[in-house]
Design a protein around this motif. Structure first.
Motif, mmCIF file in Angstrom:
data_model
loop_
_atom_site.group_PDB
_atom_site.id
_atom_site.type_symbol
_atom_site.label_atom_id
_atom_site.label_comp_id
_atom_site.label_asym_id
_atom_site.label_seq_id
_atom_site.Cartn_x
_atom_site.Cartn_y
_atom_site.Cartn_z
ATOM 1 N N UNK A 160 0.773 -1.182 0.062
ATOM 2 C CA UNK A 160 -0.076 0.328 -0.076
ATOM 3 C C UNK A 160 0.850 1.182 0.193
ATOM 4 N N UNK A 161 0.506 2.048 -0.753
ATOM 5 C CA UNK A 161 1.418 3.363 -0.926
ATOM 6 C C UNK A 161 0.450 4.531 -0.673
ATOM 7 N N UNK A 162 1.319 5.556 -0.348
ATOM 8 C CA UNK A 162 0.740 6.954 0.150
ATOM 9 C C UNK A 162 1.679 8.024 -0.200
ATOM 10 N N UNK A 163 1.170 9.164 -0.375
ATOM 11 C CA UNK A 163 2.116 10.358 -0.807
ATOM 12 C C UNK A 163 2.427 10.403 -1.875
ATOM 13 N N UNK A 164 2.201 9.626 -2.944
ATOM 14 C CA UNK A 164 2.915 9.737 -4.254
ATOM 15 C C UNK A 164 1.617 9.273 -5.251
ATOM 16 N N UNK A 165 2.179 9.693 -6.529
ATOM 17 C CA UNK A 165 1.209 9.285 -7.692
ATOM 18 C C UNK A 165 1.734 7.933 -8.076
ATOM 19 N N UNK A 166 1.058 6.816 -7.869
ATOM 20 C CA UNK A 166 1.668 5.579 -7.994
ATOM 21 C C UNK A 166 1.961 5.310 -9.389
ATOM 22 N N UNK A 167 1.208 6.190 -10.297
ATOM 23 C CA UNK A 167 1.402 5.845 -11.910
ATOM 24 C C UNK A 167 2.437 6.199 -12.328
ATOM 25 N N UNK A 168 3.282 7.174 -11.589
ATOM 26 C CA UNK A 168 4.446 7.778 -12.049
ATOM 27 C C UNK A 168 5.885 6.815 -11.275
ATOM 28 N N UNK A 169 5.350 5.897 -10.426
ATOM 29 C CA UNK A 169 6.453 5.093 -9.911
ATOM 30 C C UNK A 169 6.780 3.545 -10.250
ATOM 31 N N UNK A 170 7.975 3.187 -10.429
ATOM 32 C CA UNK A 170 8.293 1.842 -10.542
ATOM 33 C C UNK A 170 8.373 1.538 -9.032
ATOM 34 N N UNK A 171 7.792 0.227 -8.873
ATOM 35 C CA UNK A 171 7.793 -0.332 -7.492
ATOM 36 C C UNK A 171 8.458 -1.875 -7.573
ATOM 37 N N UNK A 172 9.274 -2.019 -6.485
ATOM 38 C CA UNK A 172 9.937 -3.374 -6.601
ATOM 39 C C UNK A 172 9.906 -4.121 -5.322
ATOM 40 N N UNK A 173 9.816 -5.381 -5.241
ATOM 41 C CA UNK A 173 10.008 -6.200 -4.105
ATOM 42 C C UNK A 173 11.249 -6.907 -3.846
ATOM 43 N N UNK A 174 11.933 -6.766 -2.535
ATOM 44 C CA UNK A 174 12.998 -7.443 -2.409
ATOM 45 C C UNK A 174 12.754 -7.972 -1.122
ATOM 46 N N UNK A 233 9.436 -1.312 -2.431
ATOM 47 C CA UNK A 233 10.190 0.168 -2.364
ATOM 48 C C UNK A 233 9.731 0.521 -3.587
ATOM 49 N N UNK A 234 9.959 2.131 -3.957
ATOM 50 C CA UNK A 234 9.618 2.609 -4.729
ATOM 51 C C UNK A 234 10.563 3.738 -5.403
ATOM 52 N N UNK A 235 10.456 3.991 -6.721
ATOM 53 C CA UNK A 235 11.241 5.118 -7.211
ATOM 54 C C UNK A 235 10.286 5.988 -8.352
ATOM 55 N N UNK A 236 10.755 7.134 -8.123
ATOM 56 C CA UNK A 236 9.812 8.002 -9.088
ATOM 57 C C UNK A 236 10.466 8.109 -10.524
ATOM 58 N N UNK A 237 10.360 7.122 -11.107
ATOM 59 C CA UNK A 237 11.282 6.658 -12.525
ATOM 60 C C UNK A 237 10.146 5.841 -13.183
ATOM 61 N N UNK A 238 10.213 5.866 -14.575
ATOM 62 C CA UNK A 238 9.159 5.067 -15.235
ATOM 63 C C UNK A 238 9.898 3.734 -15.428
#
Length: 120
Positions: A22-36, A96-101
């Motif tokens: 679950x994410x907050x404080x960001x626009x998820x559509x603009x983020x790459x999300x990873x699992x480690x 984890x998330x990063x603001x990259x496509x």
């Protein structure tokens, strides 16, 4: 930016679990999300990543065919469906998330993990 993994628990070998990020404080559509994940006594390792345009990157062949990542931008949530679980999948799983496509392999933001235990 906050991310929170959930959905872990105890499962028997061969079983399935679905983790949520679950994410907050960001626009998820603009983020790459990873699992480690980090297994007891081992270093943290990458599992899989989904880019903002739904490109998938697996960081280990052992997860291909068993783990599936997906995203629901409307719900601000990314999922990790894990099937055919093995004892060696036992670990704390983090998202984890990063603001990259694209997936760089080094997300800037990480949340607290959720413990997955695969045991009979």
């Amino acid at each position: 930016v906050q991310l929170q993994a959930s959905g872990g628990g105890l499962v028997q070998p061969g079983g399935s679990l679905r983790l949520s990020c679950a994410t907050s404080g960001l626009s998820l559509a603009d983020y790459a999300i990873a699992w480690s994940r980090q297994a007891p006594g081992k270093e943290r390792e990458g599992v899989v990543c989904i880019s903002s345009d739904n490109g998938i990157t697996y960081y280990a062949d052992s997860m291909k065919g068993r783990f599936t990542i997906s995203r629901d931008n409307a719900k601000n949530t990314v999922y990790l469906q894990m099937n055919s679980l093995k004892p060696e999948d036992t670990a704390v799983y983090y998202c984890g998330g990063e603001a990259r496509y694209y997936c760089s392999g080094d997300p800037r933001y990480w949340g607290q993990g959720t413990l997955v235990t695969v045991s009979s």
